[in-house]
Design a protein around this motif. Structure first.
Motif, short mmCIF file in Angstrom:
data_model
loop_
_atom_site.label_atom_id
_atom_site.label_comp_id
_atom_site.label_asym_id
_atom_site.label_seq_id
_atom_site.Cartn_x
_atom_site.Cartn_y
_atom_site.Cartn_z
N GLY A 89 0.78 -1.09 0.15
CA GLY A 89 -0.04 -0.12 0.05
C GLY A 89 0.79 1.14 -0.14
O GLY A 89 1.95 1.25 0.11
N ASN A 90 0.06 2.30 0.09
CA ASN A 90 0.85 3.78 0.08
C ASN A 90 1.66 4.02 1.11
O ASN A 90 2.49 4.91 1.38
N CYS A 91 1.62 3.17 2.38
CA CYS A 91 2.37 3.29 3.40
C CYS A 91 3.79 2.68 3.39
O CYS A 91 4.59 2.70 4.16
N SER A 92 4.06 2.15 1.99
CA SER A 92 5.38 1.74 1.73
C SER A 92 5.77 0.42 2.33
O SER A 92 6.89 0.13 2.11
N TYR A 93 4.97 -0.37 3.04
CA TYR A 93 5.27 -1.51 3.68
C TYR A 93 5.81 -2.41 2.69
O TYR A 93 5.35 -2.75 1.39
N PRO A 94 6.71 -3.32 2.76
CA PRO A 94 7.12 -4.26 1.73
C PRO A 94 6.13 -5.31 1.45
O PRO A 94 6.17 -5.82 0.26
N ALA A 95 5.20 -5.56 2.23
CA ALA A 95 4.03 -6.54 1.84
C ALA A 95 2.87 -6.40 2.72
O ALA A 95 3.11 -5.66 3.90
N ALA A 96 1.83 -6.78 2.37
CA ALA A 96 0.51 -6.79 3.28
C ALA A 96 0.90 -7.57 4.51
O ALA A 96 1.81 -8.36 4.50
N PRO A 97 0.19 -7.40 5.42
CA PRO A 97 0.43 -8.13 6.77
C PRO A 97 0.18 -9.68 6.50
O PRO A 97 -0.76 -9.72 5.37
N ALA A 98 0.83 -10.46 7.14
CA ALA A 98 0.36 -11.79 6.98
C ALA A 98 -1.02 -12.32 7.17
O ALA A 98 -1.33 -13.29 6.43
N ASP A 99 -1.85 -11.65 7.75
CA ASP A 99 -3.06 -12.42 8.08
C ASP A 99 -3.93 -11.73 7.18
O ASP A 99 -5.07 -11.87 7.15
N ARG A 100 -3.53 -10.85 6.25
CA ARG A 100 -4.30 -10.31 5.30
C ARG A 100 -5.39 -9.24 5.83
O ARG A 100 -6.47 -9.03 5.13
#
Length: 337
Positions: A89-100
């Motif tokens: 997302g726009n918060c620039s995290y490398p990936a979405a949370p594991a629990d999505r």
């Protein structure tokens, strides 16, 4: 929420963004807008990212306060859903949370990145789900939140597409682990940018100093959630002091100039953890990544609705040599609408 695509070809009209449907049916208005912007550019005026609001989408109020959902306040509104396809997302995290389980907020509540990394408890017809703020929904009016498909399914039947919800900011949510730090691609001793994650509450400030005795320097948060010092912070290693909106403050030491790598400390924002090492993962990239996420919206038509301080220090051993990257490229702005 900030993707530059039109989504999969097999999406039905009801699944596509209302903005896209409006644009498809409003060629004349669009042409007029383009002409207006062209004239503004010729006259030297800087055009804003704005166009007439499509039907059913309320434009942001002039002078509207940009602020994340307030702690202790119950907010009521509407929820839709989308799929980030694993992107952060726009918060620039490398990936979405594991629990999505994540959420995108409209510009007013996203507040130029100030809401990033916080958590909301969202209640709908079927129950309550906890989601992390990960993204921005440019067309969402205040009170309209866009959940992940997985989160939406826990509070409502996805067939409904859009439902009434209430939500509140979670105070001191349980932490998934210690703080992590990611120096941005393109950073060097002359230009510093860091992404801080696993902090639980939204962040208030990030300060950096070279070594252990330099002067603390305040970093400025960008809308894509990196904290910047334009003139740089030296070659490293660094101490980074992080303060959240609840007054918790911790300091991690030995953070290296290693662009593109996630450096995991053993210090937690709250709840214990005061020493340990930092490990790095990931491979440095030659160029900065764009701030826009690669998400594909699958939401129904948006409907607008109406300090305690804890100090801790994590110590790490610096490497023999700090990696320096080339001068940074300009960070792209989030997509408008």
């Amino acid at each position: 929420m900030t993707d530059g695509t039109d989504g999969p070809a097999d999406q039905t009209p009801a699944q596509r963004s209302p903005l896209r449907r409006w644009l498809a049916g409003g060629a004349v208005a669009t042409l007029a807008t383009v002409v207006g912007l062209s004239l503004a550019l010729r006259s030297g005026a800087a055009p804003a990212c704005a166009a007439p609001a499509p039907p059913g989408v309320a434009p942001p109020a002039v002078g509207a306060l940009l602020a994340p959902p307030a702690a202790g306040t119950l907010h009521k509104g509407k929820a839709t859903f989308y799929d980030s396809k694993g992107a952060g997302g726009n918060c620039s995290y490398p990936a979405a949370p594991a629990d999505r389980r994540y959420v995108a907020l409209g510009p007013a509540e996203y507040a130029d990145g100030a809401a990033c990394g916080g958590y909301l408890d969202v209640t709908g017809p079927k129950g309550t789900v906890r989601v992390m703020v990960m993204d921005q929904c440019p067309e969402c009016a205040p009170g309209h939140i866009d959940l992940s498909q997985e989160a939406f399914a826990r509070i409502a039947d996805p067939v409904q597409g859009i439902v009434n919800v209430s939500y509140r900011l979670v105070v001191d949510p349980p932490l998934s682990g210690p703080l992590t730090f990611r120096i941005k691609e393109g950073a060097s001793q002359w230009w510093f940018a860091v992404l801080v994650a696993n902090h639980g509450n939204p962040l208030r400030s990030v300060e950096v100093r070279q070594g252990s005795s330099g002067q603390w320097r305040s970093a400025a948060r960008e809308s894509y959630n990196y904290w910047l010092i334009d003139s740089g912070a030296g070659p490293g290693p660094y101490q980074i002091r992080v303060t959240d909106t609840r007054g918790h403050r911790v300091t991690a030491t030995g953070i290296r100039m290693a662009p593109g790598q996630v450096q995991r400390s053993s210090v937690r924002m709250y709840g214990g953890g005061s020493s340990g090492s930092v490990t790095s993962t990931g491979t440095p990239s030659a160029r900065p990544k764009p701030s826009a996420s690669a998400s594909t919206r699958a939401s129904a038509r948006p409907t607008p609705s109406v300090a305690v301080t804890v100090d801790a220090t994590a110590s790490v051993a610096p490497t023999a040599a700090d990696a320096l990257a080339q001068a940074p490229l300009a960070e792209p702005s989030p997509r408008c609408g």
